[in-house]
Design an enzyme around this catalytic site. Structure first.
Site, PDB file in Angstrom:
ATOM      1  N   GLY A 153       0.790  -1.215   0.000  1.00 34.23           N
ATOM      2  CA  GLY A 153       0.000   0.000   0.000  1.00 34.23           C
ATOM      3  C   GLY A 153       0.825   1.268   0.000  1.00 34.23           C
ATOM      4  O   GLY A 153       1.102   1.825   1.061  1.00 34.23           O
ATOM      5  N   ASN A 198       6.093   0.288   5.702  1.00 32.70           N
ATOM      6  CA  ASN A 198       5.379  -0.501   6.700  1.00 32.70           C
ATOM      7  C   ASN A 198       5.657  -1.991   6.527  1.00 32.70           C
ATOM      8  O   ASN A 198       5.904  -2.711   7.504  1.00 32.70           O
ATOM      9  CB  ASN A 198       3.872  -0.233   6.585  1.00 32.70           C
ATOM     10  CG  ASN A 198       3.078  -0.897   7.683  1.00 32.70           C
ATOM     11  OD1 ASN A 198       3.373  -0.724   8.863  1.00 32.70           O
ATOM     12  ND2 ASN A 198       2.069  -1.666   7.314  1.00 32.70           N
ATOM     13  N   THR A 199       5.638  -2.473   5.288  1.00 37.68           N
ATOM     14  CA  THR A 199       5.883  -3.893   5.054  1.00 37.68           C
ATOM     15  C   THR A 199       7.342  -4.258   5.275  1.00 37.68           C
ATOM     16  O   THR A 199       7.644  -5.377   5.713  1.00 37.68           O
ATOM     17  CB  THR A 199       5.420  -4.292   3.640  1.00 37.68           C
ATOM     18  OG1 THR A 199       4.008  -4.034   3.515  1.00 37.68           O
ATOM     19  CG2 THR A 199       5.669  -5.767   3.370  1.00 37.68           C
ATOM     20  N   HIS A 229      -0.265 -19.229   1.472  1.00 37.34           N
ATOM     21  CA  HIS A 229       1.088 -18.667   1.455  1.00 37.34           C
ATOM     22  C   HIS A 229       2.141 -19.743   1.226  1.00 37.34           C
ATOM     23  O   HIS A 229       3.142 -19.509   0.535  1.00 37.34           O
ATOM     24  CB  HIS A 229       1.380 -17.908   2.757  1.00 37.34           C
ATOM     25  CG  HIS A 229       1.390 -18.749   3.978  1.00 37.34           C
ATOM     26  ND1 HIS A 229       0.250 -19.268   4.549  1.00 37.34           N
ATOM     27  CD2 HIS A 229       2.427 -19.178   4.762  1.00 37.34           C
ATOM     28  CE1 HIS A 229       0.566 -19.967   5.618  1.00 37.34           C
ATOM     29  NE2 HIS A 229       1.875 -19.940   5.766  1.00 37.34           N
ATOM     30  N   CYS A 248      16.433   3.618  -9.486  1.00 33.41           N
ATOM     31  CA  CYS A 248      16.170   3.238 -10.872  1.00 33.41           C
ATOM     32  C   CYS A 248      17.467   2.930 -11.610  1.00 33.41           C
ATOM     33  O   CYS A 248      17.483   2.127 -12.542  1.00 33.41           O
ATOM     34  CB  CYS A 248      15.420   4.354 -11.587  1.00 33.41           C
ATOM     35  SG  CYS A 248      13.754   4.639 -10.960  1.00 33.41           S
TER      36      CYS A 248
END
Length: 205
Positions: free
Chosen positions: A41, A122-123, A104, A183
């Site tokens: 997200g 967050n992840t 999973h 990048c």
């Protein structure tokens, strides 16, 4: 929801350039690499559908989209022709009810390669803390790091330019992830999603 196919699980798609397979040329009977894509997200998830499209040109693709990522994903970009199987978090419980085991684990076994793009701050914190409160983090917790996991973090500059972010990126690499933070670390291309796809393709075939 049926169990995922298990044939050819674990086939090596990371052979080096000196391998006899590469010297002899591509094997027309060899199956496509299985790539598990995932989106977290954050704003960069808006183009996740374009990432999926780029990978389907050379790989078999399944995609995990977290509940938070759905707020950002531009659904008009998602390939809806059946070339990609999408797994929302709710699939975890549905799969468990029908098969008596976690999705999973099945996805971890199925995939040859995993690419998390974008990977939110967050992840990242969840991964390093061992949390597994959704389908994506459960896959990461169960991941076999003999297979490559590409992580492409995305966050605002105020969150990125901190000692904490630097330590976390280093920790991700120590965990066994291949982290792409700029990048410039992937080949130049017209678009980031195409460049990322080409980078992974070159590394794994």
């Amino acid at each position: 929801m049926a169990a995922l196919p298990e044939e050819d699980v674990g086939e090596d798609f990371t052979a080096n350039e000196s391998s006899t397979t590469n010297l002899a040329g591509p094997d027309p009977n060899r199956r496509k690499p299985r790539v598990l894509l995932a989106a977290c997200g954050c704003q960069a998830a808006k183009n996740f559908g374009l990432v999926c499209q780029s990978f389907t040109t050379w790989a078999e693709v399944r995609a995990v989209i977290t509940n938070d990522a759905w707020h950002f994903v531009n659904r008009s970009f998602l390939p809806l022709d059946g070339s990609v199987t999408f797994h929302p978090d709710s699939d975890q419980w549905v799969f468990w009810q029908r098969n008596g085991r976690g999705l999973h684990v099945e996805l971890q076994k199925w995939a040859d390669i995993m690419v998390i793009f974008p990977l939110s701050a967050n992840t990242i914190a969840k991964m390093l803390g061992g949390l597994c409160d959704n389908l994506l983090t459960s896959i990461v917790r169960a991941w076999d790091y003999e297979k490559t996991l590409y992580a492409v973090p995305s966050m605002e500059p105020s969150m990125w330019n901190t000692p904490l972010a630097e330590r976390q990126i280093q920790s991700l690499r120590e965990l066994g992830s291949t982290v792409i933070v700029k990048c410039g670390e992937i080949p130049d291309g017209i678009t980031l999603h195409d460049a990322l796809s080409e980078y992974v393709r070159v590394q794994c075939i």
